[in-house]
Design a protein around this motif. Structure first.
Motif, mmCIF file in Angstrom:
data_model
loop_
_atom_site.group_PDB
_atom_site.id
_atom_site.type_symbol
_atom_site.label_atom_id
_atom_site.label_comp_id
_atom_site.label_asym_id
_atom_site.label_seq_id
_atom_site.Cartn_x
_atom_site.Cartn_y
_atom_site.Cartn_z
ATOM 1 N N LEU A 193 -58.490 10.079 26.499
ATOM 2 C CA LEU A 193 -58.139 9.560 26.110
ATOM 3 C C LEU A 193 -57.361 8.168 26.306
ATOM 4 N N LYS A 194 -57.874 7.137 25.480
ATOM 5 C CA LYS A 194 -57.424 6.105 25.983
ATOM 6 C C LYS A 194 -55.906 5.578 25.098
ATOM 7 N N VAL A 195 -55.075 4.693 26.032
ATOM 8 C CA VAL A 195 -53.962 4.726 26.046
ATOM 9 C C VAL A 195 -53.263 4.447 24.691
ATOM 10 N N GLY A 196 -54.352 3.705 24.071
ATOM 11 C CA GLY A 196 -53.852 3.478 22.178
ATOM 12 C C GLY A 196 -54.280 4.842 21.354
ATOM 13 N N GLU A 197 -55.415 5.744 22.043
ATOM 14 C CA GLU A 197 -55.633 7.142 21.141
ATOM 15 C C GLU A 197 -54.993 7.765 22.130
ATOM 16 N N LEU A 198 -54.403 7.805 22.782
ATOM 17 C CA LEU A 198 -53.059 8.777 23.501
ATOM 18 C C LEU A 198 -51.515 8.814 22.314
ATOM 19 N N ALA A 199 -51.553 7.562 22.397
ATOM 20 C CA ALA A 199 -50.214 6.962 22.058
ATOM 21 C C ALA A 199 -50.142 7.258 20.091
ATOM 22 N N LYS A 200 -51.590 7.292 20.052
ATOM 23 C CA LYS A 200 -51.895 7.580 18.294
ATOM 24 C C LYS A 200 -51.935 9.134 18.717
ATOM 25 N N ARG A 201 -52.081 10.105 18.404
ATOM 26 C CA ARG A 201 -52.001 11.780 19.017
ATOM 27 C C ARG A 201 -50.963 12.144 18.877
ATOM 28 N N SER A 202 -50.405 11.570 20.105
ATOM 29 C CA SER A 202 -49.409 12.592 20.469
ATOM 30 C C SER A 202 -47.551 11.944 19.622
ATOM 31 N N ILE B 75 -52.693 14.769 29.745
ATOM 32 C CA ILE B 75 -51.827 15.026 28.404
ATOM 33 C C ILE B 75 -51.103 16.688 28.371
ATOM 34 N N ALA B 76 -51.917 17.865 28.793
ATOM 35 C CA ALA B 76 -50.809 18.847 29.481
ATOM 36 C C ALA B 76 -49.739 18.137 29.759
ATOM 37 N N ARG B 77 -49.135 17.789 30.753
ATOM 38 C CA ARG B 77 -47.955 17.522 31.445
ATOM 39 C C ARG B 77 -47.250 16.293 30.333
ATOM 40 N N LEU B 78 -48.375 14.985 29.373
ATOM 41 C CA LEU B 78 -46.735 14.437 28.110
ATOM 42 C C LEU B 78 -46.416 15.870 27.264
ATOM 43 N N ALA C 230 -41.948 18.239 25.889
ATOM 44 C CA ALA C 230 -40.750 19.396 25.012
ATOM 45 C C ALA C 230 -39.582 19.157 26.040
ATOM 46 N N LEU C 231 -39.593 18.655 27.536
ATOM 47 C CA LEU C 231 -37.793 18.612 27.586
ATOM 48 C C LEU C 231 -37.500 17.489 27.450
ATOM 49 N N ARG C 232 -37.920 16.122 26.848
ATOM 50 C CA ARG C 232 -36.894 15.602 26.112
ATOM 51 C C ARG C 232 -36.291 15.676 25.212
ATOM 52 N N ARG C 233 -37.002 17.096 24.075
ATOM 53 C CA ARG C 233 -35.786 17.827 23.413
ATOM 54 C C ARG C 233 -34.900 18.426 23.655
ATOM 55 N N PHE C 234 -34.903 18.695 25.053
ATOM 56 C CA PHE C 234 -34.125 19.363 25.872
ATOM 57 C C PHE C 234 -32.708 18.393 25.932
#
Length: 344
Positions: free
Chosen positions: A3-12, A46-49, A54-58
Motif C-alpha cells: 500500500l501507498k502511504v495514502g492508502e494505508l492512512a485511509k485503511r488504518s 502493516i503487521a507492525r502498524l 495496539a500498544l498505543r491503546r495501552f
C-alpha cells in the motif's frame, strides 16, 4: 499486499502526517518501492502498524513502543506495569483534588467564602509535593498533611515571624535568642518530616528547585541560612567544652564545609536499616567509611580528638536535638564503624 502511504492512512484510520512522523522517527518505515519510485508498505510493515496501534491503546509512548518492538527481549509486562503505576498516581492525585473540591463545595454551601487565592495556593502546593514525593511518602509526611488542611501552621507562623524580627533587628545568628529559635525550628522540621531523613532530602530538593515554594512558606534562602548558622553555633558551643583551643579553631573553620552532605548520608543509612542490612555488611561498612570521611572533615584525623567528640555525644543529649540522628540510626552506624575498624 503493498500500500501507498495514502492508502494505508485511509485503511488504518491514521493521517498521512502521522505515518510520515512514524517514518521520520524510525518507528515504521515502508520497506518496498514501486517501479515509479513510490515507497510502499508491505505485509510485515502493516503487521507492525497493527502492533503499534495496539500498544498505543495501552497508553505507551512512541519511544516505549519503539523500544519494545525493536528489542524482543524487552518484557511487555514491565512496560505495562509502569503504565499501571503511572495511572495509579494519576488516580491518587485526582482523588486528592476531588477531596479539596468537595471541601470547597461544602464551604460554599455552608455560606462560607474561602479566599480563592489561599485555595489556589493549596492546590499549587499539592502539585509541587506530587513532583517530589510518592503517595506513600506523602502519607508519612506530616508537613504535607498540614499543608492540605487549609489553615497555616500556627507554630511555624509564629516562629518565622520571630526569626524575621531577629534578622530585621540586626541580631547576629550566633546570639542566644537566634540559637534558641534555630533549635525550635529544627525540632519542628524533624516533627514535620516524621523524623525521616529521606523525606528531608526530598523536601530540601523541592525547596531549592521551586521558587514558589519559598514564597508559599515565607522562608527565603537568607532566612534559612540564618537559621542554619544559628543552629550550627548552638552545637559548636557544646563541643567547645570538650576541646582544646587548637581543636576548636579547626572545628570552627571546617564545621560547615560538608554539612549539606549529612542528610543524604543519613537517608542512605535509613534505607540500609529498612532493607535489613547488617552493620557489618558491605553496605554497612560503606556507610561507615562515608560517615568517617564527613566526621573527619571537621574533627580532624587525631583519634584522641575523636574520643573527645564521642564523649561529648554521650554526655550532651542536646547535640542530637533537632537532628535526624535517631538512637537506632546512631546505633547502626556505631556498629558499622566498629566492624570497619576490626576489618582493617
Amino acid at each position: 499486499m503493498q500500500l501507498k502511504v495514502g492508502e494505508l492512512a485511509k485503511r488504518s484510520g491514521l493521517t498521512v502526517r502521522a505515518l510520515h512522523h512514524y517514518h521520520a522517527i524510525g518507528l515504521l518505515s515502508p520497506s518496498a518501492r514501486a517501479e515509479n519510485g513510490y515507497r510502499l508498505y508491505g505485509r510485515d510493515d502493516i503487521a507492525r502498524l497493527h502492533q503499534i496501534q495496539a500498544l498505543r491503546r495501552f497508553g505507551l509512548s512512541l519511544a516505549e513502543i519503539g523500544a519494545f518492538l525493536d528489542q524482543p527481549g524487552v518484557p511487555l509486562a514491565g512496560i505495562v506495569a509502569r503504565q499501571i503505576a503511572a495511572l495509579d498516581r494519576q488516580i491518587e492525585q485526582a482523588a486528592q483534588l476531588r477531596a479539596r473540591l468537595a471541601q470547597l463545595h461544602g464551604q460554599l454551601l455552608g455560606g462560607a467564602e474561602p479566599e480563592l487565592a489561599d485555595w489556589l495556593n493549596t492546590l499549587e502546593l499539592m502539585t509541587m509535593y506530587d513532583k517530589y514525593f510518592s503517595q506513600d511518602e506523602l502519607d508519612r509526611l506530616p508537613m504535607y498533611r498540614s499543608s492540605q488542611s487549609g489553615s497555616p501552621d500556627a507554630d511555624w507562623l509564629a516562629l518565622i515571624a520571630e526569626v524575621r524580627a531577629q534578622i530585621d533587628a540586626g541580631v547576629a545568628p550566633e546570639a542566644q535568642r537566634p540559637r534558641e529559635l534555630a533549635t525550635r525550628w529544627m525540632t519542628l522540621l524533624v516533627r514535620d518530616t516524621g523524623g525521616d531523613p529521606r523525606l528531608l532530602v526530598k523536601l530540601n530538593a523541592m525547596y531549592e528547585r521551586e521558587p514558589s515554594m519559598q514564597e508559599h512558606v515565607g522562608i527565603s534562602p537568607a532566612m534559612r541560612d540564618y537559621v542554619l548558622r544559628a543552629f550550627s553555633e548552638s552545637k559548636l558551643l557544646v563541643y567547645e567544652k570538650y576541646l582544646t583551643p587548637g581543636e576548636i579553631r579547626h572545628l570552627r573553620a571546617h564545621y560547615d564545609d560538608r554539612a549539606a552532605e549529612w542528610p543524604q548520608l543519613m537517608a542512605d543509612a535509613r534505607d540500609a536499616i529498612d532493607a535489613g542490612h547488617a552493620p557489618g555488611s558491605p553496605a554497612g561498612q560503606a556507610l561507615a567509611r562515608r560517615w568517617m570521611t564527613l566526621f573527619s572533615s571537621y574533627a580532624g584525623k587525631d583519634p584522641a580528638t575523636h574520643a573527645k567528640f564521642r564523649q561529648a555525644m554521650m554526655s550532651e543529649p542536646g547535640l542530637t536535638a533537632g537532628t535526624w540522628a535517631s538512637d537506632e540510626l546512631l546505633g547502626f552506624m556505631r556498629q558499622s564503624m566498629a566492624s570497619l575498624a576490626q576489618a582493617r
